[in-house]
Design an enzyme around this catalytic site. Structure first.
Site, mmCIF file in Angstrom:
data_model
loop_
_atom_site.group_PDB
_atom_site.id
_atom_site.type_symbol
_atom_site.label_atom_id
_atom_site.label_comp_id
_atom_site.label_asym_id
_atom_site.label_seq_id
_atom_site.Cartn_x
_atom_site.Cartn_y
_atom_site.Cartn_z
ATOM 1 C CB CYS A 99 -1.142 -4.373 -6.243
ATOM 2 S SG CYS A 99 0.520 -3.727 -5.937
ATOM 3 C CB CYS A 110 1.786 0.387 -5.101
ATOM 4 S SG CYS A 110 2.654 -0.750 -6.200
ATOM 5 C CB SER A 111 -2.199 0.845 -7.687
ATOM 6 O OG SER A 111 -1.199 1.659 -8.292
ATOM 7 C CB CYS A 112 1.108 -4.008 -9.501
ATOM 8 S SG CYS A 112 2.619 -3.281 -8.845
#
Lengths: 242, 127
Positions: free
Chosen positions: A127, A130-132
């Site tokens: 991702c 961000c941090s999906c």
């Protein structure tokens, strides 16, 4: 505003410096607590319900994803369904992305694409924004997955970054990096390794580790998620006999 | 025609949530420091604030109890994230959207929320 400490430790209470913390209370944090407390006060749920969900949400691991991969390896029709509609296939193995109970999910995201590897094609997920991460299947993302280092470099130099994980792919294997977006999630369906012929789904699931479904490792017979890593010496010092 | 919130249906734009700004939340949005601002300043590398987990648990509890069904909250969050709170990053955007949706549905009142925020703030700042 600064957060005060409950009490002060004497300077020599610990023999190491304290880890950095954010000691400033933000209005967003205040808002989160206020909303929760009001909801409890109004009887929308109980504090114990909340504690259980918070504890459970932090403990989800990658076993759901491993079961999906194992079933796809042993059931071609299921694999086809998983590739066609990942969320629906998850329901078949008891993971409902839309129902936050039992084997449900803390995820808001209702789209899942299962990326099938072949001997000539390898997928890896990231991702960049961000941090999906496909949390209902894999639990919480590892720290490095959320790091700017990984997010920035895997899309530019995937082969080199995979090599840093110890995954050295032959040049003829194409690498595709899939970047999650706001409401979509990916997971990798690796190639079933040789040496697993005749294995049950449960046996297969044991070798499908988190990193295999991110795409930074390949499943191998004998390598399981609960294996205690042991660094074997390549050139052991000869035993000296007296 | 008026919705339950007393606003015209156009204010909800099909998402079931009133998209008009809420003064209390506007103040949070404008004055609140995001984790992305706070964490680097303090040398903290964790990408998420500690309260993200409890926020998610709140959303789950609301869904399970039926007070705020999952997909309805998501749709409202999507619409608010595209409009009022588009410049706010996650998870700050998510907590704003949740509070906004709860206010819009009458689950809490702005007065109660403001009062409780003052109480919480005082508690966290107490020495």
């Amino acid at each position: 505003m600064q957060r005060s400490t409950e009490h002060d430790h004497p300077a020599d209470a610990h023999d190491h410096p304290a880890a950095p913390v954010v000691d400033e209370v933000s209005e967003f944090e205040v808002l989160e607590i206020a909303v929760r407390e009001l909801a409890i006060e109004k009887g929308l749920f109980t504090a114990d319900d909340h504690r259980k969900f918070a504890e459970w949400g932090e403990q989800i691991g990658p076993t759901g994803g491993a079961r999906l991969v194992a079933k796809a390896w042993t059931d071609p029709a299921f694999k086809a369904r998983a590739i066609a509609d990942g969320v629906a296939a998850c329901r078949e193995i008891g993971i409902d992305w839309g129902e936050p109970t039992g084997w449900g999910t803390p995820s808001d995201y209702m789209e899942l694409q299962v990326l099938e590897d072949t001997p000539a094609l390898h997928h890896v997920i990231v991702c960049t924004l961000c941090s999906c991460y496909p949390r209902p299947l894999l639990g919480h993302s590892p720290y490095w997955y959320r790091s700017p280092n990984y997010r920035r470099r895997i899309v530019r130099w995937p082969r080199q970054v995979l090599a840093e994980f110890g995954l050295i792919l032959p040049p003829e294997v194409e690498i595709r990096v899939e970047d999650s977006n706001q409401k979509g999630r990916f997971m990798v369906l690796p190639v079933r390794p040789a040496g697993t012929e005749g294995w049950t789904e449960a046996q297969l699931a044991e070798i499908v580790t988190r990193d295999c479904m991110i795409g930074v490792a390949l499943p191998r017979p004998g390598t399981t998620a609960d294996e205690t890593p042991v660094a074997k010496a390549r050139h052991p010092v000869p035993e000296v006999h007296h | 025609m008026k919705s339950e919130s007393g606003l015209s249906p156009s204010a909800t734009e099909g998402s079931g949530v009133n998209l008009s700004p809420v003064p209390l939340l506007e103040a949070v949005r404008n004055e609140g420091k995001t984790w992305a601002e706070l964490a680097p300043r303090c040398g903290v590398t964790n990408p998420d604030p500690p309260w993200k987990v409890t926020l998610e648990a709140t959303c789950q509890c609301l869904a399970v109890s039926g007070a705020l069904p999952w997909l309805q909250r998501r749709r409202a969050e999507d619409r608010l994230g595209e409009t009022l709170y588009s410049a706010t990053p996650a998870p700050e955007q998510q907590v704003l959207a949740l509070a906004h949706t709860m206010l819009s549905r009458g689950l809490v009142s702005e007065e109660d929320l403001a009062r409780r925020m003052n109480t919480v703030r005082s508690r966290l700042e107490a020495s």
